[in-house]
Design an enzyme around this catalytic site. Structure first.
Site, PDB file in Angstrom:
ATOM      1  CD  GLU A 171      -2.954  -0.578  -0.194  1.00 48.37           C
ATOM      2  OE1 GLU A 171      -2.955   0.725  -0.561  1.00 48.37           O
ATOM      3  OE2 GLU A 171      -3.754  -1.392  -0.631  1.00 48.37           O
ATOM      4  CB  CYS A 208     -20.046   3.111 -19.953  1.00 53.80           C
ATOM      5  SG  CYS A 208     -19.094   4.861 -19.174  1.00 53.80           S
ATOM      6  CB  CYS A 244     -23.196   4.222 -13.406  1.00 56.44           C
ATOM      7  SG  CYS A 244     -22.095   5.419 -13.938  1.00 56.44           S
TER       8      CYS A 244
HETATM    9 FE1  SF4 Z   1     -19.103   4.183 -16.793  1.00 54.24          FE
HETATM   10 FE2  SF4 Z   1     -20.263   4.636 -14.382  1.00 54.24          FE
HETATM   11 FE3  SF4 Z   1     -18.986   2.384 -14.951  1.00 54.24          FE
HETATM   12 FE4  SF4 Z   1     -17.762   4.394 -14.454  1.00 54.24          FE
HETATM   13  S1  SF4 Z   1     -18.890   3.461 -12.983  1.00 54.24           S
HETATM   14  S2  SF4 Z   1     -17.209   2.927 -15.994  1.00 54.24           S
HETATM   15  S3  SF4 Z   1     -18.846   5.951 -15.544  1.00 54.24           S
HETATM   16  S4  SF4 Z   1     -20.828   2.886 -16.076  1.00 54.24           S
END
Ligand code: SF4
Ligand code: ZN
Length: 930
Positions: free
Chosen positions: A500, A663, A672
């Protein structure tokens, strides 16, 4: 033993061995008896003394005799006990090797599988095998290579003494630890062993299987059937172990088969009931008024409840398997009270969690029975009449999918009924429901619930999706391997701590090599504490942010001197007791090494969480920081906190990256907010372009938004930028401009004893930037002071180090090197000076002369390395430069030296060497004109 006694002792031992060689069974039996009586508990040293350092000769004879006679059982017990004396003697490794070389393991396994072997001899043989196995991995492998697992498993299954069973069990467990090569073999043998008839053996097998299963990456499908069969055991301990193993398997690939198997057990087929009646166990069950198939039914209902209570995703899976209809059926089984009670408790969970289940169960039961069921789940079956029971047995409830209650999922509290029951939903009604749910959430939500996870079911789903992705995609990294395989808690904590600290501010790819070297050199905190700071700095050289290495070193010394060598074992104590360990690092070590349930928020996690929950305010502000920690603590998986935190970081590092979020490959995309926002906006824009939405701006309400966005401390203060997409989040405060600094630095070079160049280095102070590292004599340029003045000052400093005086005209400027720290834009103005005299010595502490090779190895910063590169490039180009005029150096550093200037400097240096008589014996300009 004195020198005089030695020959006498050797003579005694030789005559003992002669007697053994010539002796018949009776003589050997007597000799063994005496040996066992007199030598029990002796150490290796004592045995060697007794046998004049040749005790191995006796052990070899014993092993061979046992190999030849074990089938007849002649003094086998005595032989085994005698061998045990050797193998248990402290420092027995030597005896162990000799015993194994003489085929000892094979003989022991043969004794176990020999039908005529006495039970006590088997027990002794298993004991010896356990001693062998406990001696280490190579010994375990040796046992497994000799087909030992099967033999030991059979011994466990068939043995009728507890002692042998216990030892065989311990032996199997021992074989499963630190024996990756044969883990799969052990696993499959244990699965096969589940079919044994001894309940005690079954219990032990299940217990060991749980341990082995936890080390396996996947579960084997052959485990399912025997495991479900175990649920019909009349022995509660066996049943309990089986249920626990099923719970352990809830995240594995056999989950679907296990769940459908469990649901099927709730409704035993008529043939099953009949066939059970003719088995021996069933007869016994009939005497006590029940049937094993009903015992299994009850156990299945209990397991279903435990699984569903633990995991909302499993509740959904069970619903899709038609669990409600089957539970109602089991509830109507008036043949077996326990099945009714367990089914009732399980059904309560579903009724309390899903409105649609509540509706249907009430319809089947009728209002008054339903009220009794809800209020007295464990006793209401007593009032069931025949018609009601029949009703339950023949129910046609058909629920395969349902939306959970919005809150209080596990609270056991009654929820108010929500509008209209949902039957099997079509895609259309499901979509409609989702929209309604969003609106419901918006109107009833607490002010900033948009930025949190309010639905436990959502959290459960997110955990499982993320962990599944992580299990599939995670990179194999040395510290992850150590965190999983290192059994010693102290070493594990230390190993994760080192990783870490190294990973703070440094890329994974860079850290790997450093980490491996570090752990090889200092595998424990004690080893690190014994190192010198110089060694640590040397090891750290090139990793940057050098104070990290120093703090690790300091921390290790604190652990050894103040904490008795024990690494702190809680997040709090890690935070308080280790220098350089902040909130994130403590949480990461705590969750990864110690399994503590805490979120861990680093840069990657900040990004992922901000995007998931559309948090757009300054991500370094206290309000956002606290909100992110709260979020991380909410979503962390209580069963696998370390893996979950690493999965979040891995997601941030590989999928949800700062500028290129992928995404389409994101396992948590459905949770998300940013992703949804981007897509709804894109859709609206394209519709607008097509003229379909003209004037209908109200459709924007389809995007979930923060209901108090005007005053919300987590919402962005700047408007959404379509071009940025999900990268609108997170937002950072405007970066402070880096401080601009210029530093005069000088390579002072002399010719060493063996004719190679040596360089003068000085050590930086213990504190501050690049603490403790070595560098060329340097001086920070002050703004108000002229460069000429500063060169004088640097010369004075070098002169002080060398105990002489040096004029600034000797310094030759060869170029500039730019190096950026996180907060400083540094330019090194590089000079060289070459000294002539061999005897040049340094006169101050913290300075040293290093050859080129030693310089390569020394604890120096990247800036120093760049300076050396510049020097090399100038040196290499000298000839060409003087011919062709101005040249650009090839290292990416600025070389603003002009050939004419160079020539002038050199001439100046040479001539000044003549003028400065006091220095003439020390210094000389080097660059000879060609
Ligand atoms: Fe895309 Fe949301 Fe996944 Fe990040 S968390 S990769 S912004 S879908
Ligand atoms: Zn908000």
């Amino acid at each position: 033993m004195s020198n005089q006694e030695e020959p006498a002792n050797i003579g005694r031992v030789l005559s003992f061995l002669r007697e053994w060689d010539r002796g018949d069974r009776t003589v050997r039996g007597r000799m063994l008896n005496t040996f066992v009586g007199q030598s029990s508990g002796k150490t290796c040293y004592e045995l060697e003394t007794e046998f004049a350092q040749v005790s191995s000769l006796f052990l070899a004879r014993l092993t061979t005799w046992m190999r030849l006679t074990y089938m007849f059982g002649t003094f086998l017990g005595l032989q085994l006990r005698a061998i045990r004396i050797f193998l248990s003697a402290s420092g027995h490794d030597q005896y162990l090797m000799e015993f194994l070389e003489d085929g000892g393991v094979l003989t022991l396994l043969d004794i176990l599988s020999h039908a005529e072997s006495k039970e006590e001899d088997k027990a002794e043989a298993v004991h010896l095998l356990l001693t062998v196995s406990n001696a280490g991995r190579k010994y375990k492998e040796m046992i497994c290579e000799s087909h030992g697992v099967k033999v030991i498993a059979e011994c466990l299954a068939k043995s009728n003494t507890e002692e042998t069973q216990d030892t065989a069990w311990a032996l199997l467990e021992s074989l499963s630890h630190w024996n990756p090569k044969y883990l799969n073999l052990i696993y499959k043998s244990l699965i096969a062993l589940m079919a044994c008839s001894s309940p005690k053996a079954q219990q032990m097998v299940l217990h060991t299987l749980r341990i082995v299963q936890s080390k396996m990456k996947t579960a084997h499908h052959s485990i399912v059937e025997p495991l479900l069969n175990m649920l019909r055991s009349l022995h509660l301990e066996v049943q309990d172990e089986a249920i626990h193993l099923i719970l352990d398997l809830k995240g594995s690939d056999v989950r679907p088969v296990l769940l459908s198997g469990l649901v099927a057990l709730l409704r035993p087929a008529r043939e099953d009931v009949k066939s059970q009646q003719i088995t021996e166990e069933a007869e016994m069950m009939m005497m006590i008024g029940s049937l094993p198939v009903f015992v299994q039914q009850a156990a299945a209902a209990k397991t279903i409840r435990l699984l569903a209570e633990e995991d909302q995703e499993i509740s959904h899976d069970l619903l899709s398997l038609g669990v409600i209809q089957c539970l109602l059926c089991a509830l109507g089984n008036r043949e077996h009270t326990d099945a009714q009670i367990q089914a009732s408790l399980a059904l309560q969970h579903f009724v309390l969690s899903f409105p649609v289940v509540e509706d249907h169960v009430q319809r089947v039961m009728g209002r008054s029975l339903f009220t009794a069921f809800v209020n007295h789940g464990e006793t209401f079956h007593m009032n069931l009449d025949e018609t009601q029971a029949e009703n339950l047995l023949t129910n046609k409830v058909n629920i395969y999918e349902a939306r959970p209650m919005m809150s209080g999922l596990r609270s056991g509290m009654r929820q108010s009924k929500r509008g209209g029951g949902e039957m099997i939903e079509s895609a259309k009604t499901k979509r409609k429901r989702t929209k309604t749910a969003v609106k419901e959430e918006e109107t009833t939500a607490s002010p900033s619930s948009y930025h949190t996870f309010t639905d436990p079911a959502d959290v459960v789903l997110l955990r499982s999706e993320l962990l599944k992705w992580y299990d599939r995609e995670q990179r194999e990294l040395p510290w992850r391997t150590l965190a999983v395989t290192e059994p010693d808690l102290n070493i594990r904590t230390y190993a994760v701590w080192v990783s870490e600290i190294m990973l703070q501010q440094t890329q994974v790819a860079t850290v790997i090599d450093y980490y491996n070297k570090w752990m090889k050199r200092w595998p424990t905190v004690q080893d690190l504490s014994a190192a010198t700071l110089e060694e640590v700095n040397q090891m750290w050289a090139g990793l940057g942010y050098y104070s990290r290495g120093r703090r690790l070193h300091e921390g290790s010394q604190k652990v050894v001197t103040e904490l008795k060598g024990q690494m702190p074992q809680t997040v709090d104590s890690l935070l308080k007791q280790l220098p350089g360990v902040g909130r994130y690092t403590a949480a990461a070590i705590g969750s990864i090494a110690l399994g503590q349930v805490t979120g861990a928020v680093d840069g990657n996690v900040i990004r992922v969480l901000c995007r998931l929950r559309a948090i757009g305010a300054d991500s370094t502000s206290p309000a956002v920081t606290e909100a992110l920690w709260d979020l991380a603590n909410t979503v962390v998986d209580p069963d696998r906190p370390g893996d979950f935190n690493q999965a979040m970081m891995e997601l941030g590092a590989r999928v949800c990256t700062p500028k290129g979020a992928v995404c389409s490959q994101c396992p948590v995309q459905s949770h998300c907010h940013s992703y949804r926002k981007v897509h709804v906006k894109q859709e609206q824009n394209s519709k607008k372009l097509l003229g379909k939405l003209e004037g209908k701006t109200s459709s924007l309400s389809d995007i979930e938004e923060c209901v108090i966005s005007g005053t919300c401390r987590l919402c962005p203060s700047e408007p959404w930028d379509n071009a940025l997409g999900v990268h609108n989040f997170p937002r950072k405060p405007a970066k402070k401009a880096a401080r601009v600094e210029r530093t005069l630095t000088c390579l002072v070079i002399r010719r060493g004893d063996v004719g190679e160049d040596e360089y003068l280095l000085t050590q930086r102070p213990d504190k501050g930037l690049l603490a403790g590292l070595w560098e060329f004599p340097s001086l920070l340029l002050e703004e108000e002071s002229s460069e000429m003045k500063q060169r004088k000052a640097l010369c004075a400093e070098i002169s002080r180090m060398l105990g002489t005086s040096l004029t600034e005209s000797l310094l030759q400027h060869i170029g500039d090197v730019v190096h950026n720290f996180s907060h400083i834009h540094q330019t090194y103005v590089v000079h060289i000076v070459r000294l002539k005299d061999l005897d040049t010595q340094t006169h101050t502490e913290n300075t040293q002369w290093l050859s080129r090779d030693a310089l390569q190895e020394a604890a120096v910063s990247t800036g120093v390395k760049k300076i050396v590169k510049l020097y090399d490039s100038v040196d290499g180009q000298k000839e060409q430069t003087s011919k062709n005029g101005k040249k650009q150096n090839a290292t990416g550093v600025k070389n603003n030296k002009k050939p004419q200037a160079s020539k002038k400097t050199k001439l100046d240096a040479a001539s000044s060497g003549g003028r400065q008589l006091s220095l003439s014996c020390f210094f000389k300009a080097v660059k000879e004109e060609s």
